[in-house]
Design an enzyme around this catalytic site. Structure first.
Site, PDB file in Angstrom:
ATOM      1  N   TYR A 154       0.220  -4.350   5.629  1.00 22.80           N
ATOM      2  CA  TYR A 154       0.633  -5.336   4.621  1.00 22.80           C
ATOM      3  C   TYR A 154      -0.415  -6.435   4.479  1.00 22.80           C
ATOM      4  O   TYR A 154      -0.841  -6.780   3.367  1.00 22.80           O
ATOM      5  CB  TYR A 154       1.984  -5.932   5.008  1.00 22.80           C
ATOM      6  CG  TYR A 154       2.519  -6.926   3.997  1.00 22.80           C
ATOM      7  CD1 TYR A 154       3.001  -6.496   2.767  1.00 22.80           C
ATOM      8  CD2 TYR A 154       2.549  -8.293   4.286  1.00 22.80           C
ATOM      9  CE1 TYR A 154       3.497  -7.405   1.837  1.00 22.80           C
ATOM     10  CE2 TYR A 154       3.043  -9.201   3.365  1.00 22.80           C
ATOM     11  CZ  TYR A 154       3.517  -8.754   2.147  1.00 22.80           C
ATOM     12  OH  TYR A 154       4.000  -9.658   1.218  1.00 22.80           O
TER      13      TYR A 154
ATOM     14  N   LYS B  76      -2.839  -7.485   1.241  1.00 19.09           N
ATOM     15  CA  LYS B  76      -2.841  -8.815   0.631  1.00 19.09           C
ATOM     16  C   LYS B  76      -4.216  -9.481   0.709  1.00 19.09           C
ATOM     17  O   LYS B  76      -4.589 -10.231  -0.200  1.00 19.09           O
ATOM     18  CB  LYS B  76      -1.760  -9.684   1.281  1.00 19.09           C
ATOM     19  CG  LYS B  76      -0.335  -9.207   0.982  1.00 19.09           C
ATOM     20  CD  LYS B  76      -0.047  -9.193  -0.519  1.00 19.09           C
ATOM     21  CE  LYS B  76       1.400  -8.887  -0.815  1.00 19.09           C
ATOM     22  NZ  LYS B  76       1.685  -8.914  -2.278  1.00 19.09           N
TER      23      LYS B  76
END
Length: 222
Positions: A140, A144
């Site tokens: 994740y 990002k």
């Protein structure tokens, strides 16, 4: 009125952003299915549904083709599939990077002509994980960080556009509930940023006068 397209608009943060922009924008509300948009469209009857699976790139191209002018693109849709590096699978990495980076890049690319024609504004709903990586958040956080890099490159390559990365801390959404459940903790919504607060920040970014370029906004949990 100017037009705004918001992905992941059926609930949570996307729906909150839609409510905030509805008084001043014609809205295109993106989601995976028309059915998932039923509630927000009942609340915002003037909005237009824009159901498309963002990783179905032929479908995305077809859905983007009629859009000739676009003032605001809010790339909000994404996934959070958390695990340690030791326990992460190839499939998890592929799924996370495709949803959070590749699909965003392709949607934005397809809409560049419409954005250029209006001197538009691209807003990336990033995350605190796009600034600081933590154990258990590998795929994740990587997605990002990559989204932040994509935003920086887009800003350099498209000087007629404004590009803003928004990095909220942990926000009270269904996604957050799932994350907290996966961590084995009790969910207490008062510990997190309200979606309406992030939506208000997006509203302020959109309203920034044209003589300024708001490139990055960071919202931390108090």
């Amino acid at each position: 009125m100017p037009t705004a397209l918001i992905t992941g608009a059926s609930r949570g943060l996307g729906a909150a952003i839609a409510r905030e922009l509805a008084p001043t924008h014609d809205l295109l509300l993106g989601a995976r299915s028309a059915e998932s948009l039923t509630d927000i469209l009942r609340e915002l009857p003037g909005a237009t549904p824009w159901p498309v699976e963002l990783t179905d790139y032929d479908a995305v191209a077809t859905a983007c083709a009629p859009i000739e002018q676009l003032n605001v693109l809010v790339n909000n849709a994404g996934v959070a599939d958390l695990d340690t590096i030791a326990e992460s699978s190839v499939e998890q990495w592929k799924r996370t990077l495709e949803a959070n980076v590749v699909a965003v890049a392709e949607l934005t690319r397809l809409l560049l002509p419409a954005l250029r024609s209006s001197g538009g504004h691209v807003i990336m709903i990033n995350s605190g994980a796009g600034l600081n990586a933590r154990a258990g958040w590998g795929s994740y956080a990587a997605s990002k960080f990559a989204l932040r890099a994509f935003s920086d490159v887009l800003r350099e390559e498209e000087p007629s556009l404004r590009v803003t990365s928004v990095h909220p801390g942990r926000t009270d959404t269904d996604m957050q509930r799932a994350i907290v459940a996966g961590e084995g903790n009790e969910y207490r919504p008062e510990k997190y940023i309200r979606p309406t607060t992030v939506a208000r920040a997006v509203r302020d970014i959109v309203d920034t006068p044209k003589d300024a370029h708001c490139t990055e906004v960071v919202l931390k949990v108090r």
